[in-house]
Design a protein around this motif. Structure first.
Motif, PDB file in Angstrom:
ATOM      1  N   GLY A 100      23.801  -1.035  36.435  1.00 40.59           N
ATOM      2  CA  GLY A 100      23.446  -1.136  37.846  1.00 40.59           C
ATOM      3  C   GLY A 100      22.341  -0.161  38.223  1.00 40.59           C
ATOM      4  N   LEU A 101      22.432   1.049  37.711  1.00 41.84           N
ATOM      5  CA  LEU A 101      21.376   2.023  37.989  1.00 41.84           C
ATOM      6  C   LEU A 101      20.054   1.603  37.365  1.00 41.84           C
ATOM      7  CD1 LEU A 101      23.357   5.339  37.505  1.00 41.84           C
ATOM      8  CD2 LEU A 101      22.446   4.439  39.639  1.00 41.84           C
ATOM      9  N   PHE A 102      20.098   1.074  36.152  1.00 42.19           N
ATOM     10  CA  PHE A 102      18.886   0.611  35.473  1.00 42.19           C
ATOM     11  C   PHE A 102      18.280  -0.573  36.208  1.00 42.19           C
ATOM     12  CE2 PHE A 102      16.678  -1.666  31.988  1.00 42.19           C
ATOM     13  CZ  PHE A 102      15.749  -0.679  31.698  1.00 42.19           C
ATOM     14  N   SER A 105      21.870  -4.736  40.823  1.00 41.38           N
ATOM     15  CA  SER A 105      22.244  -3.336  41.007  1.00 41.38           C
ATOM     16  C   SER A 105      23.419  -3.204  41.981  1.00 41.38           C
ATOM     17  CB  SER A 105      21.051  -2.516  41.489  1.00 41.38           C
ATOM     18  OG  SER A 105      20.671  -2.878  42.790  1.00 41.38           O
ATOM     19  N   TRP A 106      23.456  -4.043  43.022  1.00 45.32           N
ATOM     20  CA  TRP A 106      24.590  -4.023  43.951  1.00 45.32           C
ATOM     21  C   TRP A 106      25.879  -4.390  43.232  1.00 45.32           C
ATOM     22  CZ3 TRP A 106      25.593  -2.709  48.936  1.00 45.32           C
ATOM     23  CH2 TRP A 106      24.508  -2.303  49.708  1.00 45.32           C
ATOM     24  N   VAL A 107      25.808  -5.394  42.380  1.00 46.78           N
ATOM     25  CA  VAL A 107      27.005  -5.800  41.628  1.00 46.78           C
ATOM     26  C   VAL A 107      27.395  -4.714  40.634  1.00 46.78           C
ATOM     27  CG1 VAL A 107      27.874  -7.464  39.941  1.00 46.78           C
ATOM     28  CG2 VAL A 107      26.592  -8.258  41.927  1.00 46.78           C
ATOM     29  N   GLY A 108      26.390  -4.197  39.905  1.00 44.82           N
ATOM     30  CA  GLY A 108      26.666  -3.187  38.881  1.00 44.82           C
ATOM     31  C   GLY A 108      27.210  -1.892  39.434  1.00 44.82           C
ATOM     32  N   LEU A 109      26.851  -1.559  40.663  1.00 45.91           N
ATOM     33  CA  LEU A 109      27.357  -0.334  41.268  1.00 45.91           C
ATOM     34  C   LEU A 109      28.525  -0.588  42.218  1.00 45.91           C
ATOM     35  CD1 LEU A 109      23.951   1.415  41.947  1.00 45.91           C
ATOM     36  CD2 LEU A 109      25.613   1.963  40.174  1.00 45.91           C
ATOM     37  N   GLY A 110      28.665  -1.817  42.690  1.00 45.12           N
ATOM     38  CA  GLY A 110      29.745  -2.130  43.612  1.00 45.12           C
ATOM     39  C   GLY A 110      31.088  -2.318  42.936  1.00 45.12           C
ATOM     40  N   ILE A 111      31.069  -2.921  41.759  1.00 47.33           N
ATOM     41  CA  ILE A 111      32.334  -3.151  41.049  1.00 47.33           C
ATOM     42  C   ILE A 111      33.015  -1.831  40.663  1.00 47.33           C
ATOM     43  CG2 ILE A 111      33.342  -4.101  38.927  1.00 47.33           C
ATOM     44  CD1 ILE A 111      31.401  -6.456  39.232  1.00 47.33           C
ATOM     45  N   PRO A 112      32.301  -0.853  40.074  1.00 47.11           N
ATOM     46  CA  PRO A 112      32.977   0.425  39.805  1.00 47.11           C
ATOM     47  C   PRO A 112      33.464   1.128  41.069  1.00 47.11           C
ATOM     48  CG  PRO A 112      31.009   0.257  38.478  1.00 47.11           C
ATOM     49  CD  PRO A 112      30.974  -0.891  39.433  1.00 47.11           C
ATOM     50  N   ALA A 136      18.485  -1.146  39.360  1.00 46.10           N
ATOM     51  CA  ALA A 136      17.906  -0.653  40.607  1.00 46.10           C
ATOM     52  C   ALA A 136      16.510  -0.092  40.385  1.00 46.10           C
ATOM     53  CB  ALA A 136      18.813   0.414  41.211  1.00 46.10           C
ATOM     54  N   LEU A 137      16.245   0.408  39.191  1.00 41.20           N
ATOM     55  CA  LEU A 137      14.929   0.951  38.892  1.00 41.20           C
ATOM     56  C   LEU A 137      13.907  -0.117  38.532  1.00 41.20           C
ATOM     57  CD1 LEU A 137      15.911   4.032  36.721  1.00 41.20           C
ATOM     58  CD2 LEU A 137      15.004   4.051  39.035  1.00 41.20           C
ATOM     59  N   LEU A 138      14.348  -1.289  38.122  1.00 45.03           N
ATOM     60  CA  LEU A 138      13.433  -2.292  37.588  1.00 45.03           C
ATOM     61  C   LEU A 138      12.615  -3.020  38.636  1.00 45.03           C
ATOM     62  CD1 LEU A 138      15.463  -3.873  34.685  1.00 45.03           C
ATOM     63  CD2 LEU A 138      13.536  -2.323  34.544  1.00 45.03           C
ATOM     64  N   GLY A 139      13.158  -3.298  39.775  1.00 40.83           N
ATOM     65  CA  GLY A 139      12.360  -4.031  40.749  1.00 40.83           C
ATOM     66  C   GLY A 139      13.170  -4.504  41.929  1.00 40.83           C
ATOM     67  N   ASP A 140      12.596  -5.476  42.622  1.00 43.16           N
ATOM     68  CA  ASP A 140      13.212  -6.016  43.833  1.00 43.16           C
ATOM     69  C   ASP A 140      13.721  -7.429  43.574  1.00 43.16           C
ATOM     70  OD1 ASP A 140      12.644  -3.760  45.328  1.00 43.16           O
ATOM     71  OD2 ASP A 140      10.652  -4.486  45.887  1.00 43.16           O
ATOM     72  N   GLY A 141      14.348  -7.983  44.599  1.00 45.95           N
ATOM     73  CA  GLY A 141      14.823  -9.362  44.513  1.00 45.95           C
ATOM     74  C   GLY A 141      16.120  -9.463  43.741  1.00 45.95           C
ATOM     75  N   VAL A 142      16.070 -10.175  42.621  1.00 43.93           N
ATOM     76  CA  VAL A 142      17.263 -10.378  41.792  1.00 43.93           C
ATOM     77  C   VAL A 142      17.761  -9.056  41.240  1.00 43.93           C
ATOM     78  CG1 VAL A 142      18.119 -11.487  39.696  1.00 43.93           C
ATOM     79  CG2 VAL A 142      16.571 -12.711  41.198  1.00 43.93           C
ATOM     80  N   TRP A 143      16.863  -8.133  40.935  1.00 46.87           N
ATOM     81  CA  TRP A 143      17.276  -6.835  40.389  1.00 46.87           C
ATOM     82  C   TRP A 143      18.105  -6.050  41.404  1.00 46.87           C
ATOM     83  CZ3 TRP A 143      17.137  -6.697  35.475  1.00 46.87           C
ATOM     84  CH2 TRP A 143      16.143  -7.357  34.770  1.00 46.87           C
TER      85      TRP A 143
END
Length: 56
Positions: A25-27, A40-47, A29-36
């Motif tokens: 999720g952190l990675f 990132s929301w999913v990758g950081l929201g689930i934990p 968030a660094l890659l870009g906008d839109g789908v990324w």
């Protein structure tokens, strides 16, 4: 009688999965906008949801 031995994956499987999901999720968030951003929301929201569930 021998005590039950726990395997590595039984002990560290879930924390390792949560850590990898957070790192992904952190990675993302660094890659870009839109789908990324969504990834990132999913990758950081689930934990975060798992932590709130564990506290309750």
């Amino acid at each position: 009688m021998r005590p039950r031995q726990s395997s590595f994956w039984k002990v560290f499987g879930m924390p390792l999965g949560i850590g990898l999901l957070s790192a992904g999720g952190l990675f993302a968030a660094l890659l870009g906008d839109g789908v990324w951003d969504s990834l990132s929301w999913v990758g950081l929201g689930i934990p975060a949801a798992i932590a709130v569930w564990a506290l309750l």
